[in-house]
Design a protein around this motif. Structure first.
Motif, PDB file in Angstrom:
ATOM      1  N   GLY A 193      -4.595   6.974 -10.356  1.00 54.30           N
ATOM      2  CA  GLY A 193      -3.231   6.996  -9.839  1.00 54.30           C
ATOM      3  C   GLY A 193      -3.002   6.120  -8.626  1.00 54.30           C
ATOM      4  N   LYS A 194      -3.916   5.204  -8.339  1.00 55.64           N
ATOM      5  CA  LYS A 194      -3.813   4.374  -7.134  1.00 55.64           C
ATOM      6  C   LYS A 194      -3.848   2.885  -7.481  1.00 55.64           C
ATOM      7  CE  LYS A 194      -6.507   7.789  -4.627  1.00 55.64           C
ATOM      8  NZ  LYS A 194      -7.817   8.039  -4.033  1.00 55.64           N
ATOM      9  N   VAL A 195      -3.237   2.099  -6.624  1.00 53.84           N
ATOM     10  CA  VAL A 195      -3.336   0.644  -6.690  1.00 53.84           C
ATOM     11  C   VAL A 195      -3.882   0.214  -5.326  1.00 53.84           C
ATOM     12  CG1 VAL A 195      -2.112  -1.519  -7.092  1.00 53.84           C
ATOM     13  CG2 VAL A 195      -1.361   0.538  -8.258  1.00 53.84           C
ATOM     14  N   LYS A 196      -5.084   0.628  -5.031  1.00 52.09           N
ATOM     15  CA  LYS A 196      -5.663   0.433  -3.705  1.00 52.09           C
ATOM     16  C   LYS A 196      -6.102  -1.005  -3.433  1.00 52.09           C
ATOM     17  CE  LYS A 196      -9.063   2.455  -0.640  1.00 52.09           C
ATOM     18  NZ  LYS A 196     -10.088   3.462  -0.447  1.00 52.09           N
ATOM     19  N   PHE A 197      -6.511  -1.718  -4.478  1.00 49.13           N
ATOM     20  CA  PHE A 197      -7.072  -3.053  -4.284  1.00 49.13           C
ATOM     21  C   PHE A 197      -6.254  -4.140  -4.959  1.00 49.13           C
ATOM     22  CE2 PHE A 197     -10.628  -0.094  -3.786  1.00 49.13           C
ATOM     23  CZ  PHE A 197     -11.104  -0.491  -2.550  1.00 49.13           C
ATOM     24  N   GLY A 198      -5.008  -3.860  -5.274  1.00 50.99           N
ATOM     25  CA  GLY A 198      -4.154  -4.832  -5.932  1.00 50.99           C
ATOM     26  C   GLY A 198      -3.807  -4.401  -7.337  1.00 50.99           C
ATOM     27  N   TYR A 199      -2.765  -5.001  -7.877  1.00 53.10           N
ATOM     28  CA  TYR A 199      -2.275  -4.669  -9.212  1.00 53.10           C
ATOM     29  C   TYR A 199      -2.992  -5.530 -10.238  1.00 53.10           C
ATOM     30  CZ  TYR A 199       1.057  -3.654 -12.945  1.00 53.10           C
ATOM     31  OH  TYR A 199       1.638  -3.250 -14.110  1.00 53.10           O
ATOM     32  N   GLY A 200      -3.951  -4.934 -10.926  1.00 56.14           N
ATOM     33  CA  GLY A 200      -4.718  -5.677 -11.916  1.00 56.14           C
ATOM     34  C   GLY A 200      -5.649  -4.761 -12.672  1.00 56.14           C
TER      35      GLY A 200
END
Length: 187
Positions: free
Chosen positions: A25-32
């Motif tokens: 549920g996270k986008v901690k390091f960028g959307y990819g």
């Protein structure tokens, strides 16, 4: 092309970033598409959904890393990428932001492009699209921050650039670690 691994509780035939938040549920390091150079790490991430007892490790092929197509956490933005970004934005990017490409630069782009004062999923998507438009295909960070020589993780910004080569079913122990001998090839 390079070989990396992706862990998931879902079985699928191709990557689709519309499912980006279905892991933890996270986008901690960028959307990819998040991949790792360590099979055991991918197995661990396959256990990120506590509602699922299914664990899969995907062996994938990703683009080769070059100086012009990658930004990294705790590393300055390469000068050619900074120049391309500034030209495209039509403004100078603060020097402080350019000191951490993976975090500060990415977040700066996310807020600037979304018009928000905080980083949102919409902003992360916009930052990824912007980075792709200037030739950046991935964001990289160490598998282990204290010992970076152990391997790397990457967010591949274009899901069509991640090719599935093999899929294994795996079992994890109660600490989400790969159980030795549990690897079962699916396809």
């Amino acid at each position: 092309m390079e070989i990396f691994y992706h862990g998931s509780h879902s079985l699928f035939d191709s990557f689709d970033l519309s499912h980006a938040l279905e892991g933890d549920g996270k986008v901690k390091f960028g959307y990819g598409v998040y991949v790792t150079s360590r099979y055991s790490s991918a197995a661990h991430y396959s256990g990120s959904n506590p509602q699922s007892n299914d664990h899969y490790v995907y062996t994938v092929e990703v683009p080769d890393k070059t100086e012009g197509n990658c930004i990294a956490f705790k590393q300055p933005v390469p000068s050619a990428i900074a120049e391309s970004a500034q030209n495209r934005l039509g403004e100078l990017i603060p020097a402080k932001v350019l000191q951490d490409a993976g975090k500060d630069f990415r977040k700066y782009l996310a807020m600037k492009l979304s018009g928000q004062k905080t980083v949102t999923l919409e902003g992360e998507r916009a930052a990824a699209a912007f980075l792709l438009s200037i030739g950046v295909e991935m964001i990289e960070w160490p598998y282990n921050w204290k010992n970076p020589s152990l391997g790397t993780n990457r967010a591949i910004l274009d899901d069509t650039k991640v090719k599935i080569l093999k899929v294994d079913s795996v079992m994890l122990d109660d600490k989400k670690k790969l159980i030795v001998g549990s690897i079962n090839p699916i396809r």
